[in-house]
Scaffold this motif. Structure first.
Motif, mmCIF file in Angstrom:
data_model
loop_
_atom_site.group_PDB
_atom_site.id
_atom_site.type_symbol
_atom_site.label_atom_id
_atom_site.label_comp_id
_atom_site.label_asym_id
_atom_site.label_seq_id
_atom_site.Cartn_x
_atom_site.Cartn_y
_atom_site.Cartn_z
ATOM 1 N N VAL A 26 6.757 -1.802 46.015
ATOM 2 C CA VAL A 26 7.974 -1.988 46.803
ATOM 3 C C VAL A 26 8.609 -0.619 47.015
ATOM 4 C CG1 VAL A 26 8.316 -4.355 45.966
ATOM 5 C CG2 VAL A 26 9.469 -2.450 44.812
ATOM 6 N N GLY A 27 9.771 -0.608 47.618
ATOM 7 C CA GLY A 27 10.458 0.642 47.927
ATOM 8 C C GLY A 27 10.789 1.485 46.711
ATOM 9 N N ARG A 28 10.916 2.780 46.932
ATOM 10 C CA ARG A 28 11.133 3.735 45.831
ATOM 11 C C ARG A 28 12.444 3.493 45.084
ATOM 12 N NH1 ARG A 28 12.208 6.343 50.502
ATOM 13 N NH2 ARG A 28 14.245 7.355 50.669
ATOM 14 N N THR A 29 13.417 2.812 45.710
ATOM 15 C CA THR A 29 14.669 2.478 45.017
ATOM 16 C C THR A 29 14.715 1.011 44.615
ATOM 17 O OG1 THR A 29 15.876 2.105 47.089
ATOM 18 C CG2 THR A 29 15.944 4.345 46.160
ATOM 19 N N GLY A 30 13.574 0.337 44.672
ATOM 20 C CA GLY A 30 13.475 -1.039 44.216
ATOM 21 C C GLY A 30 13.892 -2.057 45.259
ATOM 22 N N ILE A 31 14.124 -3.273 44.786
ATOM 23 C CA ILE A 31 14.552 -4.377 45.635
ATOM 24 C C ILE A 31 16.071 -4.360 45.680
ATOM 25 C CG2 ILE A 31 14.600 -6.884 45.845
ATOM 26 C CD1 ILE A 31 11.807 -6.918 44.547
ATOM 27 N N ARG A 32 16.620 -4.356 46.912
ATOM 28 C CA ARG A 32 18.070 -4.126 47.082
ATOM 29 C C ARG A 32 18.749 -5.271 47.831
ATOM 30 N NH1 ARG A 32 19.738 1.197 46.327
ATOM 31 N NH2 ARG A 32 21.528 0.674 47.636
ATOM 32 N N LEU A 33 19.912 -5.621 47.350
ATOM 33 C CA LEU A 33 20.762 -6.595 48.041
ATOM 34 C C LEU A 33 21.438 -5.976 49.257
ATOM 35 C CD1 LEU A 33 22.500 -8.211 44.948
ATOM 36 C CD2 LEU A 33 21.008 -9.381 46.561
ATOM 37 N N ASP A 34 21.677 -4.670 49.202
ATOM 38 C CA ASP A 34 22.468 -3.981 50.221
ATOM 39 C C ASP A 34 21.622 -2.990 51.014
ATOM 40 O OD1 ASP A 34 22.043 -2.277 48.086
ATOM 41 O OD2 ASP A 34 24.050 -1.424 48.130
ATOM 42 N N LYS A 35 20.514 -3.441 51.553
ATOM 43 C CA LYS A 35 19.588 -2.586 52.306
ATOM 44 C C LYS A 35 20.298 -1.842 53.437
ATOM 45 C CE LYS A 35 15.772 -0.983 54.071
ATOM 46 N NZ LYS A 35 15.301 0.239 53.484
ATOM 47 N N ARG A 36 20.038 -0.531 53.510
ATOM 48 C CA ARG A 36 20.553 0.323 54.589
ATOM 49 C C ARG A 36 19.435 1.241 55.060
ATOM 50 N NH1 ARG A 36 23.684 -3.108 54.113
ATOM 51 N NH2 ARG A 36 25.918 -3.001 53.787
ATOM 52 N N GLU A 37 19.537 1.693 56.283
ATOM 53 C CA GLU A 37 18.522 2.577 56.861
ATOM 54 C C GLU A 37 18.327 3.806 55.990
ATOM 55 O OE1 GLU A 37 15.549 3.576 59.124
ATOM 56 O OE2 GLU A 37 16.764 1.846 59.710
ATOM 57 N N GLY A 38 17.057 4.087 55.640
ATOM 58 C CA GLY A 38 16.710 5.300 54.910
ATOM 59 C C GLY A 38 16.965 5.275 53.424
#
Length: 188
Positions: A26-38
């Motif tokens: 998954v993404g380098r900052t993990g699974i996020r509730l508050d996804k934002r561009e970049g």
């Protein structure tokens, strides 16, 4: 069919469908509730599998019930929140910020387009969140979900229109949500 993505007890991530489970990145900052561009995060949510793109010069067309198209050298994906084509496929050359879909690495040999922030796209809430391939190290993505080729082919063989990828928040994020509040990021 729902394809589930969740964090395992050991900190790794697992993709599960039809009684099968495989490792995933998954993404380098993990699974996020508050996804934002970049932000490098993989968004929490339930996302329809829209279609499959593949590199015909490297692999055969995957067997699947989903719509399938070949990736061309001039295919890209707009990731510029200020552009009218934000989170949409584009043809290169393209002046605004974008992802190239024709890569030297194997990761985009197969891309499954997910229905994340696309109906309609909201500027800044994330673009180019795909389901694609990973190498043997399962290194982090820029916000996508990734598996190895044999696992991707197995998922796609079972996939049909209307199927979804369901990306779960961490148990800590779930515990922080009060079901009475009905916050939009606490949909589960």
């Amino acid at each position: 069919m729902d394809i589930h993505v969740a964090k395992a007890a050991d900190g790794s991530h697992v993709l599960s469908w039809n009684g099968r489970s495989v490792p995933c990145a998954v993404g380098r900052t993990g699974i996020r509730l508050d996804k934002r561009e970049g932000d490098g995060g993989t968004p929490v949510g339930s996302f329809t599998l829209r279609r499959v793109l593949y590199r015909a010069d490297r692999i055969d067309a995957p067997r699947t019930g989903l719509p399938v198209s070949v990736i061309a050298r001039d295919d890209g994906w707009c990731d510029d929140p200020a552009h009218p084509d934000y989170n949409r496929p584009v043809k290169l050359p393209f002046a605004a910020s974008h992802e190239d879909l024709w890569l030297d690495s194997i990761v985009y040999n197969i891309i499954v387009i997910l229905g994340h922030n696309d109906d309609p796209p909201v500027p800044g809430l994330g673009s180019a969140v795909f389901f694609h391939l990973t190498g043997a190290d399962y290194g982090p993505t820029a916000g996508c979900v990734a598996v190895q080729l044999p696992d991707m082919l197995a998922v796609l063989a079972d996939a049909k229109p209307g199927d979804r990828m369901v990306i779960a928040p961490s148990p800590q994020a779930m515990a922080a949500c009060d079901p009475v509040e009905r916050r939009p990021d606490c949909f589960w």
